[in-house]
Design a protein around this motif. Sequence first.
Motif, short mmCIF file in Angstrom:
data_model
loop_
_atom_site.label_atom_id
_atom_site.label_comp_id
_atom_site.label_asym_id
_atom_site.label_seq_id
_atom_site.Cartn_x
_atom_site.Cartn_y
_atom_site.Cartn_z
N THR A 2 -21.00 3.93 -13.78
CA THR A 2 -20.22 4.87 -14.57
C THR A 2 -18.75 4.69 -14.22
O THR A 2 -18.36 4.75 -13.05
CB THR A 2 -20.64 6.32 -14.29
N GLN A 54 -17.99 17.29 -29.79
CA GLN A 54 -19.06 16.38 -29.38
C GLN A 54 -19.73 15.72 -30.58
O GLN A 54 -19.63 16.21 -31.71
CB GLN A 54 -20.10 17.14 -28.56
N LEU A 62 -23.75 5.20 -28.50
CA LEU A 62 -23.06 6.16 -27.65
C LEU A 62 -23.16 7.57 -28.20
O LEU A 62 -23.12 7.80 -29.42
CB LEU A 62 -21.57 5.81 -27.53
N SER A 63 -23.30 8.52 -27.29
CA SER A 63 -23.05 9.92 -27.58
C SER A 63 -22.00 10.38 -26.59
O SER A 63 -21.68 9.67 -25.63
CB SER A 63 -24.33 10.76 -27.44
N GLY A 64 -21.46 11.56 -26.82
CA GLY A 64 -20.46 12.01 -25.87
C GLY A 64 -19.70 13.22 -26.35
O GLY A 64 -20.02 13.82 -27.38
N HIS A 80 -16.13 12.03 -22.21
CA HIS A 80 -17.33 11.62 -21.47
C HIS A 80 -18.24 10.86 -22.43
O HIS A 80 -18.55 11.37 -23.52
CB HIS A 80 -18.08 12.84 -20.93
N LEU A 81 -18.67 9.67 -22.03
CA LEU A 81 -19.55 8.84 -22.85
C LEU A 81 -20.91 8.67 -22.18
O LEU A 81 -20.99 8.54 -20.95
CB LEU A 81 -18.94 7.45 -23.07
N PHE A 82 -21.98 8.61 -23.02
CA PHE A 82 -23.34 8.42 -22.53
C PHE A 82 -24.04 7.35 -23.36
O PHE A 82 -23.81 7.25 -24.57
CB PHE A 82 -24.13 9.73 -22.61
N PRO A 89 -24.89 8.09 -17.98
CA PRO A 89 -23.44 8.22 -18.16
C PRO A 89 -22.77 6.86 -18.15
O PRO A 89 -23.09 6.00 -17.31
CB PRO A 89 -23.00 9.07 -16.97
N ILE A 296 -14.96 9.32 -29.49
CA ILE A 296 -15.99 8.43 -28.96
C ILE A 296 -15.72 6.99 -29.37
O ILE A 296 -15.82 6.06 -28.56
CB ILE A 296 -17.38 8.89 -29.43
#
Length: 317
Positions: A2, A54, A62-64, A80-82, A89, A296
Motif C-alpha cells: 500500500t 466515494q 478500483l474503488s475508493g 484512498h484507493l482499493f 488497499p 479515483i
Amino acid sequence: MTLYLKEEEVGSLLDMQTVLEAVEQVMAAHGRGETIDFPRQRVRLPKTMTHLLQGGVPSLNLSGFKVYTTAGGHNRFWVHLFDASTGDPVAVIEADRLGMMRTGAAAGVAARWLSRPESRVVGVFGSGWQAQGQILALCAVRPVERFKVFARNQERLRSFCEQMSSETGCDVVPAASAEETVRDSDIVVTITTSPKPLFDADWLSPGTHINAGGSNSLARQELSEAAVRRADVICVDSREVAVREAGDLMPLLEKGRTQPGRWVELGEVVAGVRPGRTSGDQITLFESQGMGIQDIAVAARVVERALERGLGTALPY
C-alpha cells in the motif's frame, strides 16, 4: 504493498493533459452506466466538517473515496484507493493539488464539449487556488488568448494574474468590474464561495459557455435565476449530485422552472448518449459539483506513475 504519496510527490507526477484525459475517460464511462458514484456526505460538528465522496470504476479495477476536513479556514484532502477484486488497499494519497487539477479538468472537459471551438476570451470570477486549475485546463482545450479575472482582493488578484500569465503564456489580466469580466467573453468561469449571484444575466452574449464551479452547496449561489434561465443547455456532473448540491439550480428547481430530466450529464455528452451544444448561438452552462469517480481516475494515474518512478512510502498494511 500500500503506497502513501505526499503532496510534493503528487505534484511532480501530474500534468493537466493527463488529468483531462483521466476525467474525460471516466465521465464517458459514467455516461455509459459503467461506474458507481455516491453523492457527497458531510459530517458537521461545532468546529469541523468532514466531507466524503466515494465510488467505483470497474474498468480501473478500483474503488475508493476522497475525504477532506474543514476546520479554521483550512482544508485537508486524501484519496484512498482499493483493489476492486480483492478489497486490498492500494494507496493513500494527499490530494489538495490532485483535487484542484481534477476540478479544473472537469471544467476543461465541459468546455471541450460545450464551448465554441474558436473561444479565445475568458472571464474568470475568483483568483484563488481553484482558479489556477480552471485557467490551466482551458488553455489546454481551447485557443485562449486572454483571461479577464475579477476578484475582491486586488493585491492577490494582481499577483495571481502575474503568476498565471507566466505559467501559461496567455494574457491574464485583472478586470475592472464584473461587467467587464462577462461582456464579450466566449467562456465565463465562476469559481468562488459567493452566497449571491456574481453578474447580471443581460451581460451574457449569445454563444457563451459558462463553467460554474463554486456553488457546491445550498449556501452558495454564483448565478442568478435569470442567468440560469438564459442557458439553452444545462449540463451537470451527475443529476443525483446536482439535485442535492447545485445552489445555482435550486431556486429554479424549487419553483418548478427546471427539472433534472432536462439537464444533461457531462458523461452523457462525452459518450454521445445525449447532445450538448447544437448551435453556435446557444448559451451553455456546466454546473460542477465534483464526483468521487473523478478523483479515483486521477489518483489511478498518480499511482501508476509513482510505481514507475519509485516514489512513495510503503504503509504497513
